[in-house]
Design an enzyme around this catalytic site. Structure first.
Site, PDB file in Angstrom:
ATOM      1  N   ARG A 162      38.481  75.336  29.804  1.00  0.00           N
ATOM      2  CA  ARG A 162      39.483  74.905  29.035  1.00  0.00           C
ATOM      3  C   ARG A 162      39.362  74.301  27.147  1.00  0.00           C
ATOM      4  O   ARG A 162      40.486  73.512  26.933  1.00  0.00           O
ATOM      5  CB  ARG A 162      40.879  74.414  29.687  1.00  0.00           C
ATOM      6  N   SER A 232      49.345  78.687  32.842  1.00  0.00           N
ATOM      7  CA  SER A 232      49.179  77.008  33.760  1.00  0.00           C
ATOM      8  C   SER A 232      49.796  76.124  32.801  1.00  0.00           C
ATOM      9  O   SER A 232      48.580  76.070  31.777  1.00  0.00           O
ATOM     10  CB  SER A 232      47.612  77.113  33.626  1.00  0.00           C
ATOM     11  N   GLU A 328      47.400  71.470  29.485  1.00  0.00           N
ATOM     12  CA  GLU A 328      46.620  72.743  28.763  1.00  0.00           C
ATOM     13  C   GLU A 328      47.340  73.094  27.482  1.00  0.00           C
ATOM     14  O   GLU A 328      46.597  73.779  26.828  1.00  0.00           O
ATOM     15  CB  GLU A 328      46.303  73.851  29.787  1.00  0.00           C
TER      16      GLU A 328
HETATM   17  P1  FAD Z   1      48.443  80.350  20.633  1.00  0.00           P
HETATM   18  O1  FAD Z   1      49.356  79.571  21.523  1.00  0.00           O
HETATM   19  O2  FAD Z   1      48.922  80.865  18.844  1.00  0.00           O
HETATM   20  O3  FAD Z   1      47.812  79.106  20.348  1.00  0.00           O
HETATM   21  C1  FAD Z   1      47.617  78.419  20.685  1.00  0.00           C
HETATM   22  C2  FAD Z   1      46.114  77.231  19.696  1.00  0.00           C
HETATM   23  O4  FAD Z   1      45.717  77.593  19.108  1.00  0.00           O
HETATM   24  C3  FAD Z   1      47.318  76.250  18.957  1.00  0.00           C
HETATM   25  O5  FAD Z   1      47.255  75.311  18.813  1.00  0.00           O
HETATM   26  C4  FAD Z   1      46.809  77.357  17.067  1.00  0.00           C
HETATM   27  O6  FAD Z   1      47.320  76.495  16.287  1.00  0.00           O
HETATM   28  C5  FAD Z   1      46.300  77.085  17.561  1.00  0.00           C
HETATM   29  N1  FAD Z   1      45.399  78.842  17.293  1.00  0.00           N
HETATM   30  C6  FAD Z   1      45.883  80.091  17.840  1.00  0.00           C
HETATM   31  N2  FAD Z   1      44.840  80.912  17.117  1.00  0.00           N
HETATM   32  C7  FAD Z   1      44.196  80.411  15.654  1.00  0.00           C
HETATM   33  C8  FAD Z   1      43.446  80.455  14.599  1.00  0.00           C
HETATM   34  N3  FAD Z   1      43.177  82.048  14.238  1.00  0.00           N
HETATM   35  N4  FAD Z   1      42.697  79.496  14.699  1.00  0.00           N
HETATM   36  C9  FAD Z   1      42.922  78.124  14.643  1.00  0.00           C
HETATM   37  N5  FAD Z   1      43.448  77.288  15.240  1.00  0.00           N
HETATM   38  C10 FAD Z   1      44.333  78.409  16.287  1.00  0.00           C
HETATM   39  N6  FAD Z   1      44.483  81.330  29.332  1.00  0.00           N
HETATM   40  C11 FAD Z   1      43.271  81.244  30.089  1.00  0.00           C
HETATM   41  O7  FAD Z   1      41.973  80.697  29.793  1.00  0.00           O
HETATM   42  N7  FAD Z   1      43.298  81.988  31.197  1.00  0.00           N
HETATM   43  C12 FAD Z   1      44.722  81.776  31.747  1.00  0.00           C
HETATM   44  O8  FAD Z   1      43.969  83.245  32.969  1.00  0.00           O
HETATM   45  C13 FAD Z   1      45.751  82.321  30.987  1.00  0.00           C
HETATM   46  N8  FAD Z   1      46.609  82.905  31.710  1.00  0.00           N
HETATM   47  C14 FAD Z   1      47.928  82.902  30.958  1.00  0.00           C
HETATM   48  C15 FAD Z   1      49.153  83.214  31.690  1.00  0.00           C
HETATM   49  C16 FAD Z   1      50.437  83.393  31.335  1.00  0.00           C
HETATM   50  C17 FAD Z   1      51.158  84.040  31.740  1.00  0.00           C
HETATM   51  C18 FAD Z   1      50.882  82.771  29.973  1.00  0.00           C
HETATM   52  C19 FAD Z   1      51.897  82.538  29.192  1.00  0.00           C
HETATM   53  C20 FAD Z   1      49.447  82.375  29.663  1.00  0.00           C
HETATM   54  C21 FAD Z   1      48.360  82.126  29.810  1.00  0.00           C
HETATM   55  N9  FAD Z   1      46.610  81.317  29.454  1.00  0.00           N
HETATM   56  C22 FAD Z   1      45.927  81.577  29.769  1.00  0.00           C
HETATM   57  C23 FAD Z   1      46.947  80.752  28.263  1.00  0.00           C
HETATM   58  C24 FAD Z   1      47.204  81.622  27.108  1.00  0.00           C
HETATM   59  O9  FAD Z   1      46.761  83.456  27.229  1.00  0.00           O
HETATM   60  C25 FAD Z   1      45.823  81.769  26.542  1.00  0.00           C
HETATM   61  O10 FAD Z   1      45.242  80.069  25.965  1.00  0.00           O
HETATM   62  C26 FAD Z   1      45.567  82.489  24.730  1.00  0.00           C
HETATM   63  O11 FAD Z   1      44.298  82.090  23.637  1.00  0.00           O
HETATM   64  C27 FAD Z   1      46.647  81.845  23.562  1.00  0.00           C
HETATM   65  O12 FAD Z   1      46.546  82.386  23.061  1.00  0.00           O
HETATM   66  P2  FAD Z   1      47.397  82.632  21.693  1.00  0.00           P
HETATM   67  O13 FAD Z   1      47.431  83.505  20.898  1.00  0.00           O
HETATM   68  O14 FAD Z   1      48.944  82.985  22.615  1.00  0.00           O
HETATM   69  O15 FAD Z   1      47.991  81.294  21.254  1.00  0.00           O
HETATM   70  N1  EPU Z   2      47.625  77.206  44.940  1.00  0.00           N
HETATM   71  C1  EPU Z   2      48.444  76.303  45.904  1.00  0.00           C
HETATM   72  N2  EPU Z   2      49.972  76.588  45.429  1.00  0.00           N
HETATM   73  C2  EPU Z   2      50.582  77.086  44.404  1.00  0.00           C
HETATM   74  C3  EPU Z   2      49.885  77.516  43.194  1.00  0.00           C
HETATM   75  C4  EPU Z   2      47.972  77.227  43.474  1.00  0.00           C
HETATM   76  O1  EPU Z   2      48.167  76.296  46.940  1.00  0.00           O
HETATM   77  O2  EPU Z   2      51.959  76.688  43.634  1.00  0.00           O
HETATM   78  C5  EPU Z   2      46.037  76.673  45.640  1.00  0.00           C
HETATM   79  C6  EPU Z   2      45.880  78.304  45.746  1.00  0.00           C
HETATM   80  O3  EPU Z   2      46.243  78.620  47.088  1.00  0.00           O
HETATM   81  C7  EPU Z   2      44.413  77.748  45.560  1.00  0.00           C
HETATM   82  C8  EPU Z   2      44.372  77.309  44.331  1.00  0.00           C
HETATM   83  O4  EPU Z   2      45.455  76.586  44.102  1.00  0.00           O
HETATM   84  O5  EPU Z   2      44.101  77.824  46.415  1.00  0.00           O
HETATM   85  C9  EPU Z   2      44.193  77.766  42.770  1.00  0.00           C
HETATM   86  O6  EPU Z   2      45.245  78.661  42.607  1.00  0.00           O
HETATM   87  P1  EPU Z   2      44.863  80.243  41.552  1.00  0.00           P
HETATM   88  O7  EPU Z   2      43.981  80.718  42.463  1.00  0.00           O
HETATM   89  O8  EPU Z   2      46.524  80.697  42.019  1.00  0.00           O
HETATM   90  O9  EPU Z   2      44.282  79.584  40.366  1.00  0.00           O
HETATM   91  P2  EPU Z   2      44.643  78.164  39.562  1.00  0.00           P
HETATM   92  O10 EPU Z   2      43.798  77.052  39.707  1.00  0.00           O
HETATM   93  O11 EPU Z   2      46.530  78.286  39.513  1.00  0.00           O
HETATM   94  C10 EPU Z   2      43.453  79.275  36.545  1.00  0.00           C
HETATM   95  C11 EPU Z   2      43.512  79.350  35.990  1.00  0.00           C
HETATM   96  C12 EPU Z   2      44.159  80.587  35.495  1.00  0.00           C
HETATM   97  C13 EPU Z   2      43.670  81.189  35.746  1.00  0.00           C
HETATM   98  C14 EPU Z   2      43.195  81.517  37.470  1.00  0.00           C
HETATM   99  C15 EPU Z   2      42.425  82.613  37.848  1.00  0.00           C
HETATM  100  C16 EPU Z   2      43.579  76.656  35.099  1.00  0.00           C
HETATM  101  C17 EPU Z   2      44.745  75.445  34.487  1.00  0.00           C
HETATM  102  N3  EPU Z   2      44.269  77.660  35.611  1.00  0.00           N
HETATM  103  O12 EPU Z   2      44.654  78.763  38.137  1.00  0.00           O
HETATM  104  O13 EPU Z   2      44.767  80.429  33.869  1.00  0.00           O
HETATM  105  O14 EPU Z   2      44.235  82.611  35.522  1.00  0.00           O
HETATM  106  O15 EPU Z   2      42.789  79.818  37.649  1.00  0.00           O
HETATM  107  O16 EPU Z   2      40.936  82.060  37.139  1.00  0.00           O
HETATM  108  O17 EPU Z   2      42.497  76.733  35.073  1.00  0.00           O
HETATM  109  C18 EPU Z   2      46.084  79.451  32.035  1.00  0.00           C
HETATM  110  O18 EPU Z   2      44.844  78.609  31.910  1.00  0.00           O
HETATM  111  O19 EPU Z   2      46.924  79.149  31.372  1.00  0.00           O
HETATM  112  C19 EPU Z   2      45.890  80.272  33.656  1.00  0.00           C
HETATM  113  C20 EPU Z   2      46.442  80.552  33.393  1.00  0.00           C
END
Ligand code: FAD
Ligand code: EPU
Length: 345
Positions: A162, A232, A328
């Site tokens: 991250r 997250s 994050e």
């Molecule tokens: P924004 O929120 O628009 O921007 C994020 C930051 O980057 C801001 O500081 C912005 O100023 C800057 N920025 C944006 N575009 C540019 C650019 N072109 N150049 C320079 N700076 C820029 N993330 C994960 O890693 N794994 C996941 O599994 C994951 N699951 C998610 C699930 C949900 C339901 C949600 C809502 C979010 C999740 N995220 C996850 C977080 C998010 O999707 C990622 O961080 C994604 O890359 C953000 O993209 P965005 O375009 O919305 O960024």
């Molecule tokens: N868990 C609990 N309770 C909860 C949530 C999770 O006990 O309420 C336990 C789960 O059972 C599991 C562990 O925590 O044993 C990890 O949970 P999970 O697999 O759901 O993944 P996470 O660590 O919560 C991370 C990333 C996600 C990504 C998933 C899948 C981060 C901060 N988050 O979540 O990324 O989608 O793994 O790879 O690393 C994001 O960055 O926004 C994001 C959604």
């Protein structure tokens, strides 16, 4: 396109009712540079957004928001790889879909991550055993003082969990305009996370992985179009080996992931869940009742409600486990990004 005093509610996934002084949708590098320069001469704060899915607006934004919509994709190949050059303003999930449709697998574990391609390098997006950096060939950035373009190698991007250089040294003055990908033709599935472990590595197809990843995500994450959230809210904390040993002696059922160098990554969701905080509410903000790592806009939350809840969660986890969580999500004040840890300390 330009709009004055515009609501940002539909432009960020927390859907908090805040506004920006000015909003531009930019389709070209020249437009991006010109608008950025114009805002600089007025000393107005500027922020580039993709989908707003990793930001928390604490209050109305007093400056200019630029939505990066620089589009386009070109594909080249040799015997071993496909090489993609993709505009920062392409939607991430559309890219994953397009690659699968063209029989270029690799990105399927990263399906359904909200946001745009240009944001993927910033925190090296990751999910289900895969990280963006594994497919990254280069990142093209525009230096916003001079308008010059630089191509950054993967090593220069300093990707980590991250994290990348774009969250640090390059934060203020560089905007990502395109990303280069390299997808290997000798594809092999990555199946060690969640329900993917049930697939047979010899038989698994990219489409099956994609379907399972989408199903896991739909079951776990609240859909931001129904309930505002930013995925997250905190990073999974990484602690040193001796602190981890102590914690795991007390809580042998805590999930943990050994890191290179002996450190240990903990599951922040588990820590928050163990504090009994699922469903906990402050104002309009709540801890999600299925995934404790996700904070939601439960009912017309303000940015301050979400920050107050994050502060409470962080303190509860620290008191119980002696582990300090770090957001994050990026916090945006009226004048620009602020240090999220300081806001909730
Ligand atoms: P924004 O929120 O628009 O921007 C994020 C930051 O980057 C801001 O500081 C912005 O100023 C800057 N920025 C944006 N575009 C540019 C650019 N072109 N150049 C320079 N700076 C820029 N993330 C994960 O890693 N794994 C996941 O599994 C994951 N699951 C998610 C699930 C949900 C339901 C949600 C809502 C979010 C999740 N995220 C996850 C977080 C998010 O999707 C990622 O961080 C994604 O890359 C953000 O993209 P965005 O375009 O919305 O960024
Ligand atoms: N868990 C609990 N309770 C909860 C949530 C999770 O006990 O309420 C336990 C789960 O059972 C599991 C562990 O925590 O044993 C990890 O949970 P999970 O697999 O759901 O993944 P996470 O660590 O919560 C991370 C990333 C996600 C990504 C998933 C899948 C981060 C901060 N988050 O979540 O990324 O989608 O793994 O790879 O690393 C994001 O960055 O926004 C994001 C959604």
């Amino acid at each position: 396109m330009i709009t004055n005093n515009v609501s940002l509610k539909s432009l960020h996934s927390f859907a908090i009712d805040v506004s920006a002084r000015r909003l531009y949708v930019v389709d070209t590098e020249a437009e991006l540079f010109a608008i950025w320069r114009h805002a600089s001469t007025n000393s107005s704060p500027r922020i580039v957004l993709g989908g707003g899915s990793n930001v928390l607006f604490l209050e109305n934004y007093s400056g200019t928001v630029l939505l990066n919509r620089i589009a386009g994709m070109t594909i080249e190949e040799d015997t071993d790889y496909w090489y993609l050059h993709v505009g920062a303003g392409e939607v991430w999930h559309d890219l994953v879909n397009a690659c699968l449709e063209k029989n270029m697998p690799g990105l399927e574990n990263l399906a359904l991550i909200p946001g745009y391609v240009g944001s993927a390098p910033i925190q090296d997006i990751g999910a289900y055993g895969v990280e963006f950096q594994q497919f990254c060939e280069y990142v093209d950035v525009l230096q916003m003082e001079t308008g010059t373009k630089h191509r950054m190698s993967v090593a220069e991007c300093q990707f980590g969990y991250r994290d990348s250089i774009f969250k640090h040294n390059l934060r203020e003055h560089y905007v990502i305009v395109a990303v280069g990908f390299r997808l290997i033709k000798a594809w092999s599935p990555i199946l060690h996370y969640g329900d993917l472990v049930h697939l047979d590595a010899q038989q698994a197809t990219p489409r099956q992985i994609y379907d399972i990843v989408c199903a896991m995500r739909r079951a776990k994450f609240p859909d931001p179009t129904h309930q505002g959230n930013a995925g997250s809210f905190f990073k999974n904390p990484i602690i040193d080996a001796s602190a981890a040993e102590k914690l795991l002696n007390h809580y042998p059922d805590a999930p943990y992931y050994p890191q290179p160098g002996g450190e240990v990554k903990l599951a922040a969701g588990w820590l928050i869940d163990r504090c009994g905080l699922k469903g906990y509410r402050i104002g309009g903000a709540a801890v999600h009742d299925k995934q404790a790592l996700v904070l939601v806009n439960f009912d017309q939350a303000t940015g301050e409600d979400i920050a107050a809840l994050a502060r409470y969660v962080r303190m509860q986890v620290a008191e119980r486990f002696a582990v300090w969580l770090e957001p994050e999500v990026r916090f945006i004040s009226s004048y620009g990004e602020v240090d999220a840890v300081r806001v909730i300390a």
